[in-house]
Every structure is written in structure tokens, then in C-alpha cells.
Design a protein around this motif. Structure first.
Motif, PDB file in Angstrom:
ATOM      1  N   ARG A 169      11.264  20.479 -14.761  1.00  0.00           N
ATOM      2  CA  ARG A 169      11.715  19.097 -14.730  1.00  0.00           C
ATOM      3  C   ARG A 169      13.106  19.218 -14.803  1.00  0.00           C
ATOM      4  O   ARG A 169      14.154  18.611 -13.857  1.00  0.00           O
ATOM      5  CB  ARG A 169      11.033  17.993 -15.115  1.00  0.00           C
ATOM      6  N   ARG A 170      13.812  19.642 -16.009  1.00  0.00           N
ATOM      7  CA  ARG A 170      15.344  19.751 -16.089  1.00  0.00           C
ATOM      8  C   ARG A 170      15.769  20.495 -15.293  1.00  0.00           C
ATOM      9  O   ARG A 170      17.074  20.317 -14.935  1.00  0.00           O
ATOM     10  CB  ARG A 170      15.406  19.955 -17.781  1.00  0.00           C
ATOM     11  N   GLU A 171      15.281  21.738 -15.052  1.00  0.00           N
ATOM     12  CA  GLU A 171      16.074  22.714 -13.929  1.00  0.00           C
ATOM     13  C   GLU A 171      16.214  22.288 -12.461  1.00  0.00           C
ATOM     14  O   GLU A 171      17.176  22.037 -11.832  1.00  0.00           O
ATOM     15  CB  GLU A 171      15.253  24.091 -13.974  1.00  0.00           C
ATOM     16  N   ASN A 172      15.074  21.306 -12.298  1.00  0.00           N
ATOM     17  CA  ASN A 172      15.103  20.638 -10.878  1.00  0.00           C
ATOM     18  C   ASN A 172      16.261  19.460 -10.848  1.00  0.00           C
ATOM     19  O   ASN A 172      16.984  19.471  -9.647  1.00  0.00           O
ATOM     20  CB  ASN A 172      13.808  20.255 -10.674  1.00  0.00           C
ATOM     21  N   GLU A 173      16.245  18.923 -11.999  1.00  0.00           N
ATOM     22  CA  GLU A 173      17.385  17.818 -12.116  1.00  0.00           C
ATOM     23  C   GLU A 173      18.753  18.536 -11.914  1.00  0.00           C
ATOM     24  O   GLU A 173      19.414  17.827 -11.087  1.00  0.00           O
ATOM     25  CB  GLU A 173      17.189  16.854 -13.257  1.00  0.00           C
ATOM     26  N   VAL A 174      18.933  19.417 -12.523  1.00  0.00           N
ATOM     27  CA  VAL A 174      20.266  19.949 -12.449  1.00  0.00           C
ATOM     28  C   VAL A 174      20.522  20.744 -11.096  1.00  0.00           C
ATOM     29  O   VAL A 174      21.742  20.386 -10.663  1.00  0.00           O
ATOM     30  CB  VAL A 174      20.337  21.023 -13.515  1.00  0.00           C
ATOM     31  N   HIS A 175      19.462  21.348 -10.745  1.00  0.00           N
ATOM     32  CA  HIS A 175      19.818  21.876  -9.276  1.00  0.00           C
ATOM     33  C   HIS A 175      19.915  20.718  -8.022  1.00  0.00           C
ATOM     34  O   HIS A 175      20.736  20.737  -7.276  1.00  0.00           O
ATOM     35  CB  HIS A 175      18.777  22.857  -8.902  1.00  0.00           C
ATOM     36  N   ALA A 233       6.246  24.635  -4.453  1.00  0.00           N
ATOM     37  CA  ALA A 233       6.541  24.406  -5.860  1.00  0.00           C
ATOM     38  C   ALA A 233       8.251  24.223  -6.469  1.00  0.00           C
ATOM     39  O   ALA A 233       8.469  23.743  -7.347  1.00  0.00           O
ATOM     40  CB  ALA A 233       5.855  25.349  -7.012  1.00  0.00           C
ATOM     41  N   LEU A 234       8.719  24.935  -5.433  1.00  0.00           N
ATOM     42  CA  LEU A 234      10.230  25.072  -5.551  1.00  0.00           C
ATOM     43  C   LEU A 234      10.763  23.656  -5.210  1.00  0.00           C
ATOM     44  O   LEU A 234      12.210  23.253  -5.372  1.00  0.00           O
ATOM     45  CB  LEU A 234      10.982  26.315  -4.992  1.00  0.00           C
ATOM     46  N   GLU A 235      10.301  23.084  -4.218  1.00  0.00           N
ATOM     47  CA  GLU A 235      10.760  21.675  -3.643  1.00  0.00           C
ATOM     48  C   GLU A 235       9.976  20.421  -4.712  1.00  0.00           C
ATOM     49  O   GLU A 235      10.915  19.793  -5.115  1.00  0.00           O
ATOM     50  CB  GLU A 235      10.349  21.397  -2.428  1.00  0.00           C
ATOM     51  N   TYR A 277       2.821  19.997 -10.895  1.00  0.00           N
ATOM     52  CA  TYR A 277       2.562  20.492 -11.927  1.00  0.00           C
ATOM     53  C   TYR A 277       3.476  20.909 -12.753  1.00  0.00           C
ATOM     54  O   TYR A 277       3.526  22.028 -13.576  1.00  0.00           O
ATOM     55  CB  TYR A 277       1.474  21.514 -12.125  1.00  0.00           C
ATOM     56  N   GLU A 278       4.835  20.444 -12.638  1.00  0.00           N
ATOM     57  CA  GLU A 278       5.919  20.988 -13.453  1.00  0.00           C
ATOM     58  C   GLU A 278       5.962  20.739 -14.878  1.00  0.00           C
ATOM     59  O   GLU A 278       5.502  19.791 -15.335  1.00  0.00           O
ATOM     60  CB  GLU A 278       7.033  20.453 -12.545  1.00  0.00           C
ATOM     61  N   THR A 279       6.568  21.451 -15.565  1.00  0.00           N
ATOM     62  CA  THR A 279       6.845  21.369 -16.952  1.00  0.00           C
ATOM     63  C   THR A 279       8.100  20.836 -17.261  1.00  0.00           C
ATOM     64  O   THR A 279       8.752  20.356 -16.319  1.00  0.00           O
ATOM     65  CB  THR A 279       6.756  22.765 -17.451  1.00  0.00           C
ATOM     66  N   ILE A 287       0.817  -1.083  -0.004  1.00  0.00           N
ATOM     67  CA  ILE A 287      -0.088   0.061   0.076  1.00  0.00           C
ATOM     68  C   ILE A 287       0.777   1.244  -0.013  1.00  0.00           C
ATOM     69  O   ILE A 287       1.809   1.211   0.792  1.00  0.00           O
ATOM     70  CB  ILE A 287      -1.011  -0.077   1.311  1.00  0.00           C
ATOM     71  N   ARG A 288       0.584   2.333  -0.613  1.00  0.00           N
ATOM     72  CA  ARG A 288       1.087   3.495  -0.772  1.00  0.00           C
ATOM     73  C   ARG A 288       0.240   4.696  -0.997  1.00  0.00           C
ATOM     74  O   ARG A 288      -0.753   4.505  -1.603  1.00  0.00           O
ATOM     75  CB  ARG A 288       2.007   3.572  -2.002  1.00  0.00           C
ATOM     76  N   PHE A 289       0.367   5.808   0.013  1.00  0.00           N
ATOM     77  CA  PHE A 289      -0.479   7.032  -0.162  1.00  0.00           C
ATOM     78  C   PHE A 289       0.144   7.804  -1.395  1.00  0.00           C
ATOM     79  O   PHE A 289       1.277   7.987  -1.634  1.00  0.00           O
ATOM     80  CB  PHE A 289      -0.528   7.785   1.224  1.00  0.00           C
ATOM     81  N   CYS A 290      -0.501   8.454  -2.218  1.00  0.00           N
ATOM     82  CA  CYS A 290      -0.342   9.180  -3.199  1.00  0.00           C
ATOM     83  C   CYS A 290      -0.030  10.709  -2.735  1.00  0.00           C
ATOM     84  O   CYS A 290      -0.886  11.273  -1.957  1.00  0.00           O
ATOM     85  CB  CYS A 290      -1.154   9.427  -4.463  1.00  0.00           C
ATOM     86  N   PRO A 291       1.422  11.085  -3.146  1.00  0.00           N
ATOM     87  CA  PRO A 291       1.748  12.418  -2.612  1.00  0.00           C
ATOM     88  C   PRO A 291       0.856  13.872  -3.167  1.00  0.00           C
ATOM     89  O   PRO A 291       0.515  13.422  -4.116  1.00  0.00           O
ATOM     90  CB  PRO A 291       3.228  12.649  -2.936  1.00  0.00           C
ATOM     91  N   PHE A 292       0.438  14.694  -2.189  1.00  0.00           N
ATOM     92  CA  PHE A 292      -0.460  15.644  -2.630  1.00  0.00           C
ATOM     93  C   PHE A 292      -1.661  15.320  -3.193  1.00  0.00           C
ATOM     94  O   PHE A 292      -2.325  16.203  -3.880  1.00  0.00           O
ATOM     95  CB  PHE A 292       0.584  16.667  -3.479  1.00  0.00           C
ATOM     96  N   ASP A 293      -2.204  14.202  -2.708  1.00  0.00           N
ATOM     97  CA  ASP A 293      -3.544  13.832  -3.280  1.00  0.00           C
ATOM     98  C   ASP A 293      -4.218  12.836  -2.315  1.00  0.00           C
ATOM     99  O   ASP A 293      -3.407  12.150  -1.596  1.00  0.00           O
ATOM    100  CB  ASP A 293      -3.465  13.167  -4.597  1.00  0.00           C
TER     101      ASP A 293
END
Length: 532
Positions: free
Chosen positions: A406-412, A394-396, A400-402, A362-368
Motif C-alpha cells: 500500500r505504501r509503495e502504491n501510494e508513492v508510485h 495486482a499492480l493496479e 489483498y495488498e499488504t 447503492i454501490r457494487f463492491c469492486p472485485f466481489d
């Protein structure tokens, strides 16, 4: 809402600067700052003003955040655990009702499930080799594989682009399209996996009882430890400090970090094997279930039991939602408990029966408000009001990321990757300073400023320098052997000592002959005395 008098001075957006700074301020005030350098003083004031503006903006946006979660409320003699999923779907909006669905996959179960950190994608792994990754909101499939071998666990990595699969012998990493990227041959017969997103570490345990950490960004094996407790039956991570919690067959729960070859903490939790372990998002409470049909709540800060429950059959899976709801899977039943960590509850919050199919994961869905069930006959998504966190950062993690975000978050994330040495029971030690070192620096500074004698300063510095130790010269074993050999008469030792004595006398006599000194020929023996 509190009333505001007309004589009060209002800040922009109706937010008081003092109130905003009391909640959100991160720096000291620069009003009374005394800095001689004009350039530095102006720079500090500009930085402080930015903090103040950010604090006022954060305080103003509080009006958009919901303070109370939308839980189920019963009227009169009704009970919330009597509500069925069909009743909920009839009384919620269409979008939420569509999230409660069921997938009939009878030929490939039981299933292991995992959600991405933002709750957008779902990963299913059937025991008989069926792998599927898809967006359950949009109804689009990323990949679907039939590996034709045993699959024990599946886990998403830092985003939905890569996921790991614990297959019959090795662990394999696939990309979003289902292409095999890497085979981790050092991870053999893995049964459970956990991914540490801030450290980019994949932690695995297997039937051999080894805990292994693999850096997925560089491909290096960070550490490997033998737990010495037999087969590991449960595994989870503490989201607060990234400590791995392992459940063993002897009823012990051990806490591990990648820098320690021994467990940081060992807790005797149950009288039988531990079946499942879960830790809440704040890292304060831990829930464990065992083969003794007990569900126990522990305070991780004090390592003491808070309270316990009995389950009709031993529970096999646990999970804790963002809002603190505890989900328990036992047999074909699923029970959700509300406020289970604060007080001992008399009745559950919600229940669900999956007839004829045992719950495996069992797993709870994050933010839902969703709870995913992996069972023998496929996958089921349940609607659990109040389970998800609606106010996300949204910075963490952004649901709803585009593509660009997603690419920027991966680099950071790669640039800000934490070292394995930073994983500890108390993660706040990173910003602390050892007071003993500070005192020593103060004393050294006093010697320089007061102009004391150089001899005293050198003596103090000599105390601070560590002594060079010769390894093995004075060990306990060598001391014991020296003491023992001094009292034992050995024939071989006597022969060697006699030979060395004769050789020494011969060298001395030769030296005397060169210098013209008299030599005692009797000591040379009858064979050599005639050549003297």
C-alpha cells in the motif's frame, strides 16, 4: 480446448511465441532491425527479448483465468428474479454467505455508502451525523464518529487512509483513525462528491451550482466553474476518461473537465429533473433516471439513446458493476439488470425488497459479487452472483495488498500523477502528433538541405511567426465610437479644438520672434498686440 499435434514445435509452458506476441506484444520485432551502433542494437534486442518473455508469461497465465462469470441460472419455469437472498445464502459457501449481512441503524439514516477501490473497506455516512469506516470482511472497525450535524455525502480518497465528508457547511477530510486533517472552506454546502484517483482530484458540487476541483496531494484549488443550470441533482465520473457527468433539474446531463469553463457536452435526457447518473467501466454507456419515471440507456460515443425503461416510481440511485450489471434503486425496491446495454431486457436479473425503508444509495463492491444498499434504516449487503471482476491486476488495484504494498502504491501514484490538462473526451490524444506541425517541420528541413535562397526561407519563417496584436486598439467598440464621433457635433469638442488651435498659433509666433521673422500681430488680439 484445441488439440495440439505431436509434430508442432512447443515453446515453454506449451505457449506459441507467435500467438503470445499477437496478443500481448508491445514492441516491434528486432530480428530485421538495422542499427549501425552495436551498443544500441544490442540494447534494443535485449529490451525486445524482455517484451517477448513477458508476453509468453502472460499468455501462459491465461489458464488460471476464468472466461465465464458465475451468473444465476434458472431451470424450467423458474426465473432468476424470484430467488431470494435467504435461498442464495443456503446454497453458497460459508465465506460468501457471511458477506450478505444487514446493519440496523434506524436513528441516523438515510445512509450514503462508498467502497475503497480494492473493495476491502466500507464507509457509511448517516444523514444525522453518524460516520463509520470498517473492514466488513474481517469485522474490524477503523473509526466511528458522531458529528452531530448534517452529512450529505462521503467519499474515500486514493486509499483507505483518508476519506472526505460533505457536512452541513464545509467539506472535511479525516484520516483512518477519525482525526480531522483538513477543512475545505471553499467547498460550501456540498451535496455530491467524486474522487479522480489518477489525478488526485476531489470534485464537488453543491446547492449553489458550482463545480469545484481540489488537488488532495498539494491542497491547491485547481478550478471552479459555474454550471449556470441551477441545483445539481446527480453526479458521477466516467472511469475511462475522468470526465464528470452532472444531472440538473432541467433534465440536462452535462459533461465537464477541469480545463474548460463551459460544458463539453450537453444532453437533454429527461423531461424532468435528473435523479441519478451512472457510467460503465469502459466509458461507452451511460444510464440516467429522471423524475418522469424513466430509465434511459445512452451511448456516450454517439450521445444517442439506446433504449429506455419505465419504473413504477422515479429511481433515486444507479450503479454499474465491473461485469456490466446495472443496479437501480426505486422506493424500497432494488432491481438488477443483466445485459441491459446490449439489448432491451424483458425481465430483470434479480430483485430485492427492503420493506418500510427507502433506498438512498447503492454501490457494487469492486472485485466481489456484492451490492451495498444505504437506506433509511441502515445498511444491507446483497449477494449478486456475477457482479464482480475476479481477474484483477495486482499492480493496479490489489484487494489483498499488504502494508508495504500500500505504501509503495501510494508513492508510485503520486509520482505518476496525471495533470488536469490530460482530462478530455478522447484520452488517446496524448500520444498523437499534430500532422500540420510535422509538415511545417518537413518544409523547414527542405529549405536547409536543398540550399534554397535565404530570402525564401526567411519569408517562410515570417509566415510561421504569430503577429503581435495590440489589444484594444482596433476593437469593435473603438471602431464604432470613432465612426460615431466623426458625424456628431459636440460643443465641448469645438471649444477644445479652438483652444488648441490658438495655442498652436501662439507657439509658432513665439518661434518666429526668436528667429527674427515677421509676426502677424492682429492674430494676437488687442490685449497682446501692444507687447509685440
Amino acid at each position: 480446448m484445441a488439440a495440439v499435434t505431436t509434430n508442432a514445435k512447443l515453446e515453454p509452458h506449451g505457449v506459441s511465441e507467435d500467438n503470445a506476441l499477437a496478443v500481448y506484444a508491445r514492441s516491434a520485432s528486432s530480428k530485421n532491425l538495422k542499427v549501425k551502433d552495436r551498443k544500441l542494437r544490442s540494447q534494443v534486442r535485449r529490451t525486445d527479448q524482455k517484451y517477448r518473455d513477458a508476453a509468453k508469461s502472460a499468455k501462459a497465465t491465461e489458464l488460471l483465468l476464468q472466461e465465464d462469470a458465475g451468473y444465476l441460472e434458472a431451470e424450467g419455469m423458474e426465473r432468476t428474479y424470484k430467488f431470494r437472498q435467504e435461498d442464495l445464502k443456503d446454497n453458497v459457501d460459508v465465506t460468501t454467505a457471511l458477506k450478505g449481512f444487514e446493519l440496523q441503524l434506524k436513528n441516523f439514516g438515510p445512509y450514503e455508502i462508498d467502497y475503497t477501490r480494492n473493495g476491502r473497506k466500507l464507509l457509511l455516512g448517516g444523514r444525522k451525523g453518524h460516520i463509520s469506516a470498517f473492514d466488513f470482511r474481517e469485522g474490524t472497525i477503523d473509526t466511528e464518529l458522531h458529528l452531530n450535524e448534517t452529512v450529505r455525502d462521503v467519499k474515500y480518497l486514493h486509499n483507505d487512509q483518508f476519506f472526505a465528508v460533505a457536512q452541513k457547511k464545509y467539506v472535511y477530510i479525516y484520516d483512518k483513525s477519525g482525526t480531522e486533517i483538513h477543512c475545505l472552506k471553499k467547498h460550501i454546502e456540498v451535496t455530491n462528491m467524486e474522487f479522480l484517483p489518477y489525478h488526485f482530484l476531489l470534485a464537488t458540487v453543491g446547492n449553489a451550482g458550482f463545480l469545484k476541483y481540489q488537488d488532495t496531494s498539494t491542497g491547491d484549488a485547481v478550478s471552479e466553474f459555474r454550471t449556470k443550470s441551477g441545483v445539481i441533482t446527480a453526479m458521477t465520473q466516467n472511469p475511462y476518461n475522468a470526465i464528470i457527468h452532472l444531472g440538473h433539474t432541467n433534465g440536462v446531463v452535462s459533461l465537464w473537465s477541469p480545463t474548460s469553463s463551459t460544458p463539453l457536452v450537453r444532453m437533454l435526457s429527461h423531461k424532468g429533473p435528473v435523479r441519478a447518473v451512472a457510467v460503465d467501466r469502459g466509458g461507452n454507456y451511460m444510464a440516467t433516471t429522471g423524475a418522469d419515471s424513466q430509465l434511459k440507456i445512452w451511448d456516450v460515443r454517439t450521445y444517442k439513446e439506446v433504449h429506455s425503461y419505465y419504473t413504477p416510481t422515479p429511481a433515486t440511485s444507479l450503479d454499474i458493476s465491473d461485469r456490466g450489471l446495472l443496479g437501480v434503486g426505486w422506493g424500497p425496491h432494488v432491481t438488477v439488470w443483466k445485459d441491459a446495454f446490449k439489448t432491451k431486457q424483458k425481465s430483470p436479473y434479480m430483485t430485492h425488497l427492503n420493506p418500510g425503508s427507502t433506498i438512498n444509495d447503492i454501490r457494487f463492491c469492486p472485485f466481489d459479487d456484492l451490492l451495498g444498499l444505504g437506506h433509511d434504516e441502515g445498511f444491507t449487503s446483497l449477494i449478486v452472483p456475477g457482479a464482480g471482476e475476479a481477474n484483477f491486476d495486482a499492480l493496479e488495484v490489489n484487494p489483498y495488498e499488504t502494508l508495504q504494498q500500500r505504501r509503495e502504491n501510494e508513492v508510485h501514484g503520486l509520482l505518476n500523477k496525471l495533470k488536469p490538462e490530460m482530462i478530455a473526451l478522447d484520452p488517446t490524444f496524448i500520444g498523437q502528433v499534430d500532422p500540420r506541425v510535422t509538415e511545417e517541420r518537413k518544409k523547414a528541413l527542405t529549405f536547409e538541405t536543398t540550399g534554397e535562397s535565404d530570402v525564401k526561407a526567411k519569408q517562410y519563417e515570417a509566415k510561421l511567426k504569430p503577429k503581435a496584436k495590440m489589444r484594444g486598439k482596433n476593437s469593435a467598440l473603438r471602431r464604432y465610437l470613432r465612426k460615431k464621433s466623426s458625424h456628431v457635433i459636440d460643443e465641448r469638442r469645438l471649444r477644445v479644438e479652438a483652444g488648441l488651435k490658438i495655442e498652436k498659433e501662439t507657439r509658432q509666433n513665439n518661434l518666429k520672434r526668436k528667429r527674427g521673422l515677421p509676426v502677424d500681430d492682429k492674430k494676437l488680439g488687442p490685449a497682446l498686440s501692444r507687447f509685440a
